[in-house]
Design an enzyme around this catalytic site. Structure first.
Site, PDB file in Angstrom:
ATOM      1  N   ASN A  28       0.879  -1.174   0.000  1.00 20.16           N
ATOM      2  CA  ASN A  28       0.000   0.000   0.000  1.00 20.16           C
ATOM      3  C   ASN A  28       0.917   1.225   0.000  1.00 20.16           C
ATOM      4  O   ASN A  28       1.506   1.566   1.011  1.00 20.16           O
ATOM      5  CB  ASN A  28      -0.885  -0.029   1.257  1.00 20.16           C
ATOM      6  CG  ASN A  28      -1.745   1.216   1.377  1.00 20.16           C
ATOM      7  OD1 ASN A  28      -1.792   2.047   0.465  1.00 20.16           O
ATOM      8  ND2 ASN A  28      -2.432   1.350   2.505  1.00 20.16           N
ATOM      9  N   TRP A  29       1.009   1.844  -1.164  1.00 20.46           N
ATOM     10  CA  TRP A  29       1.949   2.975  -1.301  1.00 20.46           C
ATOM     11  C   TRP A  29       1.419   4.238  -0.633  1.00 20.46           C
ATOM     12  O   TRP A  29       2.131   5.220  -0.499  1.00 20.46           O
ATOM     13  CB  TRP A  29       2.231   3.248  -2.783  1.00 20.46           C
ATOM     14  CG  TRP A  29       2.963   2.145  -3.490  1.00 20.46           C
ATOM     15  CD1 TRP A  29       3.387   0.943  -2.960  1.00 20.46           C
ATOM     16  CD2 TRP A  29       3.378   2.124  -4.865  1.00 20.46           C
ATOM     17  NE1 TRP A  29       4.017   0.192  -3.916  1.00 20.46           N
ATOM     18  CE2 TRP A  29       4.025   0.896  -5.099  1.00 20.46           C
ATOM     19  CE3 TRP A  29       3.257   3.030  -5.925  1.00 20.46           C
ATOM     20  CZ2 TRP A  29       4.556   0.550  -6.345  1.00 20.46           C
ATOM     21  CZ3 TRP A  29       3.785   2.687  -7.175  1.00 20.46           C
ATOM     22  CH2 TRP A  29       4.426   1.463  -7.370  1.00 20.46           C
ATOM     23  N   LYS A  30       0.140   4.233  -0.256  1.00 20.86           N
ATOM     24  CA  LYS A  30      -0.503   5.410   0.351  1.00 20.86           C
ATOM     25  C   LYS A  30      -0.274   6.634  -0.551  1.00 20.86           C
ATOM     26  O   LYS A  30      -0.187   6.477  -1.779  1.00 20.86           O
ATOM     27  CB  LYS A  30       0.000   5.599   1.787  1.00 20.86           C
ATOM     28  CG  LYS A  30      -0.165   4.308   2.612  1.00 20.86           C
ATOM     29  CD  LYS A  30      -0.006   4.469   4.086  1.00 20.86           C
ATOM     30  CE  LYS A  30      -0.185   3.129   4.773  1.00 20.86           C
ATOM     31  NZ  LYS A  30      -0.085   3.188   6.233  1.00 20.86           N
TER      32      LYS A  30
ATOM     33  N   HIS B 228      -9.395   1.004   4.968  1.00 26.57           N
ATOM     34  CA  HIS B 228      -8.132   1.233   5.686  1.00 26.57           C
ATOM     35  C   HIS B 228      -8.403   2.176   6.864  1.00 26.57           C
ATOM     36  O   HIS B 228      -9.220   3.100   6.754  1.00 26.57           O
ATOM     37  CB  HIS B 228      -7.088   1.834   4.738  1.00 26.57           C
ATOM     38  CG  HIS B 228      -5.716   1.797   5.317  1.00 26.57           C
ATOM     39  ND1 HIS B 228      -5.304   2.678   6.285  1.00 26.57           N
ATOM     40  CD2 HIS B 228      -4.669   0.950   5.100  1.00 26.57           C
ATOM     41  CE1 HIS B 228      -4.057   2.388   6.639  1.00 26.57           C
ATOM     42  NE2 HIS B 228      -3.658   1.335   5.934  1.00 26.57           N
TER      43      HIS B 228
ATOM     44  N   GLU C 289      -6.848   4.591   7.915  1.00 27.21           N
ATOM     45  CA  GLU C 289      -6.636   6.008   7.595  1.00 27.21           C
ATOM     46  C   GLU C 289      -7.881   6.589   6.919  1.00 27.21           C
ATOM     47  O   GLU C 289      -8.199   7.770   7.100  1.00 27.21           O
ATOM     48  CB  GLU C 289      -5.377   6.157   6.720  1.00 27.21           C
ATOM     49  CG  GLU C 289      -4.116   5.896   7.552  1.00 27.21           C
ATOM     50  CD  GLU C 289      -2.930   5.355   6.774  1.00 27.21           C
ATOM     51  OE1 GLU C 289      -2.930   5.409   5.534  1.00 27.21           O
ATOM     52  OE2 GLU C 289      -1.995   4.857   7.430  1.00 27.21           O
TER      53      GLU C 289
ATOM     54  N   GLU D 110      -5.118  -4.969  10.398  1.00 21.61           N
ATOM     55  CA  GLU D 110      -4.081  -3.965  10.625  1.00 21.61           C
ATOM     56  C   GLU D 110      -4.343  -3.264  11.953  1.00 21.61           C
ATOM     57  O   GLU D 110      -5.186  -2.344  12.015  1.00 21.61           O
ATOM     58  CB  GLU D 110      -4.097  -2.919   9.502  1.00 21.61           C
ATOM     59  CG  GLU D 110      -3.836  -3.502   8.135  1.00 21.61           C
ATOM     60  CD  GLU D 110      -3.235  -2.469   7.193  1.00 21.61           C
ATOM     61  OE1 GLU D 110      -2.248  -2.806   6.532  1.00 21.61           O
ATOM     62  OE2 GLU D 110      -3.729  -1.330   7.127  1.00 21.61           O
TER      63      GLU D 110
ATOM     64  N   GLY E 163       2.832   2.186  10.834  1.00 18.51           N
ATOM     65  CA  GLY E 163       3.814   3.268  10.713  1.00 18.51           C
ATOM     66  C   GLY E 163       4.510   3.616  12.018  1.00 18.51           C
ATOM     67  O   GLY E 163       5.180   4.638  12.115  1.00 18.51           O
TER      68      GLY E 163
ATOM     69  N   SER F 105       3.738  -2.248  10.326  1.00 14.68           N
ATOM     70  CA  SER F 105       5.190  -2.332  10.526  1.00 14.68           C
ATOM     71  C   SER F 105       5.765  -3.708  10.164  1.00 14.68           C
ATOM     72  O   SER F 105       6.690  -4.200  10.807  1.00 14.68           O
ATOM     73  CB  SER F 105       5.561  -1.953  11.971  1.00 14.68           C
ATOM     74  OG  SER F 105       5.186  -0.608  12.220  1.00 14.68           O
TER      75      SER F 105
ATOM     76  N   GLY G 157       3.075  -1.175   4.250  1.00 15.03           N
ATOM     77  CA  GLY G 157       3.088   0.268   3.992  1.00 15.03           C
ATOM     78  C   GLY G 157       4.503   0.738   3.691  1.00 15.03           C
ATOM     79  O   GLY G 157       5.003   0.615   2.573  1.00 15.03           O
ATOM     80  N   GLY G 158       5.174   1.274   4.714  1.00 17.38           N
ATOM     81  CA  GLY G 158       6.500   1.880   4.529  1.00 17.38           C
ATOM     82  C   GLY G 158       7.486   1.002   3.768  1.00 17.38           C
ATOM     83  O   GLY G 158       8.180   1.473   2.858  1.00 17.38           O
TER      84      GLY G 158
HETATM   85  P1  13P Z   1       3.243   0.265   7.700  1.00 21.18           P
HETATM   86  O1  13P Z   1       3.754  -1.015   7.086  1.00 21.18           O
HETATM   87  O2  13P Z   1       3.977   1.481   7.244  1.00 21.18           O
HETATM   88  O3  13P Z   1       3.114   0.148   9.188  1.00 21.18           O
HETATM   89  O4  13P Z   1       1.740   0.466   7.160  1.00 21.18           O
HETATM   90  C1  13P Z   1       0.861  -0.590   7.195  1.00 21.18           C
HETATM   91  C2  13P Z   1      -0.344  -0.210   6.435  1.00 21.18           C
HETATM   92  O5  13P Z   1      -1.081   0.678   6.827  1.00 21.18           O
HETATM   93  C3  13P Z   1      -0.597  -0.908   5.170  1.00 21.18           C
HETATM   94  O6  13P Z   1      -1.864  -0.637   4.689  1.00 21.18           O
END
Ligand code: 13P
Length: 274
Positions: free
Chosen positions: A9-11, A120, A122, A192, A198, A237, A258-259
């Protein structure tokens, strides 16, 4: 069918050029990941068209079948006066235009965007998306021919209060229980925990396994044996150093990253952790 999936997920990260470079780096290493692991690149909307072409251009058939692209959101309306929104149908049909770009070779072919992330934390937290809205989005995505990566997860205070099973159970029931068994076949669930996103804090493999098993059981209560075929991903993470331990758990079928998905070599290393 239950699959091993590592989804990135590149956000809201990368320009189109950076996203193309990232995708190309990942594609160049597809031969190095296990044949039964499937990758999904969930990029910003703006990148989906070039990614459809790039993935469509992969020559080696064994590699092309290992990777899909996905969006990170879609509207809860079909079409109309909803400024700034992007419908599921727009996402699901964009590949049809790849061959029409001026100068494209006659056989140019884009791959269909296969997935969309819905729910998600977010989106739930920053944009007020309720379970009712997420159900509308999920139904539209499925009827447009997209597969849905449906996210659930609790906040730290909810876990500390021992409410995580209630929260996650409600997120599953209020959306997924409204679907037919046929629709459920196109659902991937991602657990998640919000406190792990993050933050560098990861759920332990025991914590993650416990709630993944709970999610599968909750799905089983409504859909029976079909629950065994549902892919359930862990997100929060997840990185090369902890992926192996997490993925070795019986109810964890992969990750939503994510990251670490923004670095080609880390993303590939996570996919190699199976
Ligand atoms: P991180 O891997 O950066 O914690 O993010 C997870 C995430 O929200 C994937 O959708």
């Amino acid at each position: 069918m239950r699959q091993k999936i590592v989804a990135g997920n590149w956000k809201m990260n990368t320009t189109i050029s950076e996203g193309i470079e990232l995708a190309n780096n990942i594609i160049a290493k597809l031969g190095e990941i296990p044949q039964d692991v499937h990758l999904v690149l969930c990029s910003p909307f703006t990148h989906l068209f070039p990614l459809s072409k790039i993935v469509g251009d992969i020559k080696c058939p064994g590699c092309r079948s290992k990777i899909s692209i996905g969006a990170q959101n879609c509207a809860n309306k079909d079409n109309g006066a909803y400024t700034g929104e992007v419908s599921a149908k727009m996402i699901a049909t964009l590949h049809e235009a790849v061959g029409t770009i001026a100068g494209a070779p006659e056989d140019a072919e884009g791959v269909k965007v296969e997935y969309v992330i819905i729910g998600h934390s977010e989106r739930r937290g920053y944009y007020g998306e309720t379970n009712a809205i997420l159900l509308e989005k999920t139904k539209l995505a499925l009827s447009s021919g997209l597969k849905v990566i449906y996210c659930v997860g609790e906040e730290l205070s909810q876990r500390e209060a021992g409410k995580h099973f209630d929260i996650v159970g409600e997120e599953i029931k209020s959306v997924l229980y409204e679907l037919t068994p046929e629709q459920m076949k196109n659902i991937v669930v991602a657990y998640e925990p919000i406190w792990a996103i993050g933050t560098g804090k990861t759920a332990t493999s025991d914590q993650a396994q416990e709630i993944h098993a709970f999610i599968r059981k909750t799905i089983e209560e409504k859909f029976g044996a079909l629950a065994q075929d549902i892919t359930i991903l862990y997100g929060g993470s997840c990185k090369p150093s902890n992926a192996k331990e997490l993925f070795s758990q019986p109810d964890i079928d992969g990750g939503l990253i994510g990251g670490a998905a923004l670095k080609g070599e880390d993303f590939i290393a996570i996919a190699q952790s199976y």
